[in-house]
Design a protein around this motif. Structure first.
Motif, PDB file in Angstrom:
ATOM      1  N   VAL A  75     -28.801 -17.350  -6.896  1.00 41.59           N
ATOM      2  CA  VAL A  75     -30.168 -17.627  -7.337  1.00 41.59           C
ATOM      3  C   VAL A  75     -31.011 -18.038  -6.129  1.00 41.59           C
ATOM      4  N   GLU A  76     -30.443 -18.895  -5.278  1.00 34.97           N
ATOM      5  CA  GLU A  76     -31.182 -19.326  -4.074  1.00 34.97           C
ATOM      6  C   GLU A  76     -31.469 -18.141  -3.163  1.00 34.97           C
ATOM      7  N   LEU A  77     -30.469 -17.255  -2.996  1.00 37.66           N
ATOM      8  CA  LEU A  77     -30.656 -16.083  -2.138  1.00 37.66           C
ATOM      9  C   LEU A  77     -31.748 -15.171  -2.700  1.00 37.66           C
ATOM     10  N   LEU A  78     -31.723 -14.949  -4.002  1.00 42.22           N
ATOM     11  CA  LEU A  78     -32.727 -14.061  -4.605  1.00 42.22           C
ATOM     12  C   LEU A  78     -34.128 -14.650  -4.461  1.00 42.22           C
ATOM     13  N   ARG A  79     -34.192 -15.968  -4.608  1.00 40.52           N
ATOM     14  CA  ARG A  79     -35.505 -16.622  -4.463  1.00 40.52           C
ATOM     15  C   ARG A  79     -36.012 -16.475  -3.024  1.00 40.52           C
ATOM     16  N   LYS A  80     -35.090 -16.620  -2.062  1.00 41.50           N
ATOM     17  CA  LYS A  80     -35.463 -16.477  -0.643  1.00 41.50           C
ATOM     18  C   LYS A  80     -35.930 -15.037  -0.358  1.00 41.50           C
ATOM     19  N   ILE A  81     -35.193 -14.069  -0.855  1.00 37.67           N
ATOM     20  CA  ILE A  81     -35.560 -12.659  -0.634  1.00 37.67           C
ATOM     21  C   ILE A  81     -36.945 -12.387  -1.235  1.00 37.67           C
ATOM     22  N   TRP A  82     -37.145 -12.866  -2.434  1.00 40.20           N
ATOM     23  CA  TRP A  82     -38.425 -12.656  -3.133  1.00 40.20           C
ATOM     24  C   TRP A  82     -39.564 -13.297  -2.339  1.00 40.20           C
ATOM     25  N   ARG A  83     -39.326 -14.505  -1.838  1.00 34.32           N
ATOM     26  CA  ARG A  83     -40.372 -15.207  -1.067  1.00 34.32           C
ATOM     27  C   ARG A  83     -40.679 -14.479   0.235  1.00 34.32           C
ATOM     28  N   GLU A  84     -39.619 -14.056   0.931  1.00 34.21           N
ATOM     29  CA  GLU A  84     -39.831 -13.445   2.266  1.00 34.21           C
ATOM     30  C   GLU A  84     -40.390 -12.035   2.175  1.00 34.21           C
ATOM     31  N   LEU A  85     -39.921 -11.252   1.230  1.00 38.58           N
ATOM     32  CA  LEU A  85     -40.316  -9.845   1.174  1.00 38.58           C
ATOM     33  C   LEU A  85     -41.487  -9.600   0.229  1.00 38.58           C
ATOM     34  N   LYS A  86     -41.790 -10.571  -0.575  1.00 43.74           N
ATOM     35  CA  LYS A  86     -42.922 -10.488  -1.512  1.00 43.74           C
ATOM     36  C   LYS A  86     -42.831  -9.216  -2.367  1.00 43.74           C
ATOM     37  N   LEU A  87     -41.650  -8.940  -2.871  1.00 37.15           N
ATOM     38  CA  LEU A  87     -41.518  -7.753  -3.704  1.00 37.15           C
ATOM     39  C   LEU A  87     -41.451  -8.152  -5.181  1.00 37.15           C
ATOM     40  N   THR A  88     -41.544  -7.140  -6.040  1.00 37.74           N
ATOM     41  CA  THR A  88     -41.436  -7.368  -7.476  1.00 37.74           C
ATOM     42  C   THR A  88     -39.960  -7.246  -7.856  1.00 37.74           C
ATOM     43  N   ILE A  89     -39.469  -8.187  -8.661  1.00 37.20           N
ATOM     44  CA  ILE A  89     -38.065  -8.136  -9.069  1.00 37.20           C
ATOM     45  C   ILE A  89     -37.985  -8.082 -10.598  1.00 37.20           C
ATOM     46  N   ILE A  90     -37.176  -7.151 -11.098  1.00 42.79           N
ATOM     47  CA  ILE A  90     -36.908  -7.095 -12.543  1.00 42.79           C
ATOM     48  C   ILE A  90     -35.400  -7.214 -12.706  1.00 42.79           C
ATOM     49  N   LEU A  91     -34.959  -8.218 -13.456  1.00 40.02           N
ATOM     50  CA  LEU A  91     -33.527  -8.400 -13.601  1.00 40.02           C
ATOM     51  C   LEU A  91     -33.116  -8.486 -15.053  1.00 40.02           C
ATOM     52  N   SER A  92     -31.920  -7.967 -15.344  1.00 38.59           N
ATOM     53  CA  SER A  92     -31.340  -8.201 -16.666  1.00 38.59           C
ATOM     54  C   SER A  92     -30.246  -9.239 -16.452  1.00 38.59           C
ATOM     55  N   GLU A  93     -30.112 -10.152 -17.372  1.00 36.63           N
ATOM     56  CA  GLU A  93     -29.176 -11.254 -17.128  1.00 36.63           C
ATOM     57  C   GLU A  93     -28.803 -11.911 -18.447  1.00 36.63           C
ATOM     58  N   HIS A  94     -27.527 -12.271 -18.570  1.00 32.43           N
ATOM     59  CA  HIS A  94     -27.080 -12.979 -19.773  1.00 32.43           C
ATOM     60  C   HIS A  94     -27.086 -14.496 -19.571  1.00 32.43           C
ATOM     61  N   ASP A  95     -27.017 -14.935 -18.312  1.00 34.47           N
ATOM     62  CA  ASP A  95     -26.953 -16.374 -18.023  1.00 34.47           C
ATOM     63  C   ASP A  95     -28.361 -16.980 -18.132  1.00 34.47           C
ATOM     64  N   MET A  96     -28.573 -17.759 -19.183  1.00 35.66           N
ATOM     65  CA  MET A  96     -29.925 -18.289 -19.442  1.00 35.66           C
ATOM     66  C   MET A  96     -30.398 -19.282 -18.388  1.00 35.66           C
ATOM     67  N   GLU A  97     -29.441 -19.964 -17.734  1.00 30.21           N
ATOM     68  CA  GLU A  97     -29.833 -20.867 -16.645  1.00 30.21           C
ATOM     69  C   GLU A  97     -30.501 -20.067 -15.533  1.00 30.21           C
ATOM     70  N   VAL A  98     -29.917 -18.908 -15.233  1.00 30.18           N
ATOM     71  CA  VAL A  98     -30.458 -18.034 -14.185  1.00 30.18           C
ATOM     72  C   VAL A  98     -31.824 -17.510 -14.614  1.00 30.18           C
ATOM     73  N   VAL A  99     -31.901 -17.044 -15.849  1.00 32.16           N
ATOM     74  CA  VAL A  99     -33.155 -16.476 -16.364  1.00 32.16           C
ATOM     75  C   VAL A  99     -34.270 -17.496 -16.282  1.00 32.16           C
ATOM     76  N   PHE A 100     -34.009 -18.676 -16.833  1.00 30.81           N
ATOM     77  CA  PHE A 100     -35.089 -19.655 -16.910  1.00 30.81           C
ATOM     78  C   PHE A 100     -35.331 -20.344 -15.559  1.00 30.81           C
ATOM     79  N   GLY A 101     -34.354 -20.234 -14.648  1.00 30.78           N
ATOM     80  CA  GLY A 101     -34.546 -20.829 -13.322  1.00 30.78           C
ATOM     81  C   GLY A 101     -35.283 -19.911 -12.357  1.00 30.78           C
TER      82      GLY A 101
END
Ligand SMILES: Nc1ncnc2c1ncn2[C@@H]1O[C@H](COP(=O)(O)OP(=O)(O)OP(=O)(O)O)[C@@H](O)[C@H]1O
Length: 253
Positions: free
Chosen positions: A189-215
């Protein structure tokens, strides 16, 4: 590192039938530029089919997908990728006998120099661009190892590097934390947040883990039986009674 604007993605009446069965049913979804969107839903809700429609792996029975103003539905998967939508995790693109570095260089080959928005843009520097991607996802120190013998977590990071190499505008992630321990999940989750911040791209994810989704997600789309049951900010979706009874069960706080 040169940055680019992300892109918005819109689906209009997007529908996919398999025989008489409708797996994705009249989905209207707008994902804003630079947004992180989660698509959630019970097993069989149509998430994978929706992703396959977004990437050109499936053609819609009806409706369309637009990237910015451009209609991309009906195009082949490699054309969609060239337009800037890539995907990690469900479709693994790793060549196990190549090194980690060679895998990323291969992903960079065929991408025009103008498209290497995130990385050092020149063919002589493909090697350097590959190193930049590997550094971003945290496996630069594994660059000379054979990809097939990487630890599970590093292999997932390599899959991410391969998806990021063409400098996508939109990155699709199929269940990015599936099979991970709580510690690995948190790191991802931390890595994805860093990538999103640095590259400023749009991310669409499917996920079953609600902690990840809501975080992670700023907007959540809930699919049930191929249809959008609800979408909106995580807090609104979380307290939506229909969503709770159809899907979230005991997650309400
Ligand atoms: N090629 C196909 N032919 C027939 N039916 C299909 C096909 N692909 C998917 N389906 C059906 O469409 C429905 C949606 O499947 P899909 O894999 O998109 O759901 P999902 O939300 O990704 O599920 P999961 O969370 O379990 O991965 C399921 O009932 C599935 O059996």
């Amino acid at each position: 590192m040169e940055l680019t604007t992300a892109a918005s993605l819109t689906t209009t009446g997007l529908t996919r039938r398999f025989g008489n069965f409708t797996a994705v049913d009249d989905v209207n979804m707008t994902v804003g530029e630079g947004e992180i969107r989660a698509v959630i839903g019970p097993n069989g809700a149509g998430k994978t089919t929706l992703f396959n429609l977004l990437t050109g792996h499936l053609r819609p029975t009806a409706g369309e997908v637009r990237l910015g103003n451009q209609v991309i539905s009906g195009r082949r998967a490699h054309e969609v990728a060239q337009h800037g939508i890539t995907r990690a995790f469900q479709t693994t693109n790793i060549f196990p006998s190549m090194t980690v570095h060679e895998n990323v260089v291969t992903a960079l080959l065929g991408v025009s120099h103008a498209s290497l928005r995130f990385w050092t843009p020149a063919s002589d520097h493909l090697e350097k661009a590959a190193d930049e991607v590997l550094d971003l996802v945290g496996i630069y120190d594994q660059r000379s190892r054979q990809a097939g013998i990487l630890a599970h977590g590093d292999q997932r990071a390599l899959e991410l590097a391969i998806a990021l190499a063409p400098s996508p505008k939109i990155l699709l992630l199929d269940e990015p934390t599936a099979g991970m321990s709580p510690y690995e999940t948190q790191r991802s989750v931390e890595l994805l947040r860093k990538i999103w911040r640095e590259l400023k791209l749009t991310i669409i994810l499917s996920e079953h883990d609600m902690e990840v989704v809501f975080g992670l997600a700023q907007q959540v789309t809930v699919l049930v039986s191929g249809r959008v049951l609800a979408d909106g900010e995580p807090s609104a979706v979380r307290s939506n009674r229909e969503v709770i009874s159809a899907y979230l069960g005991g997650v309400e706080e």
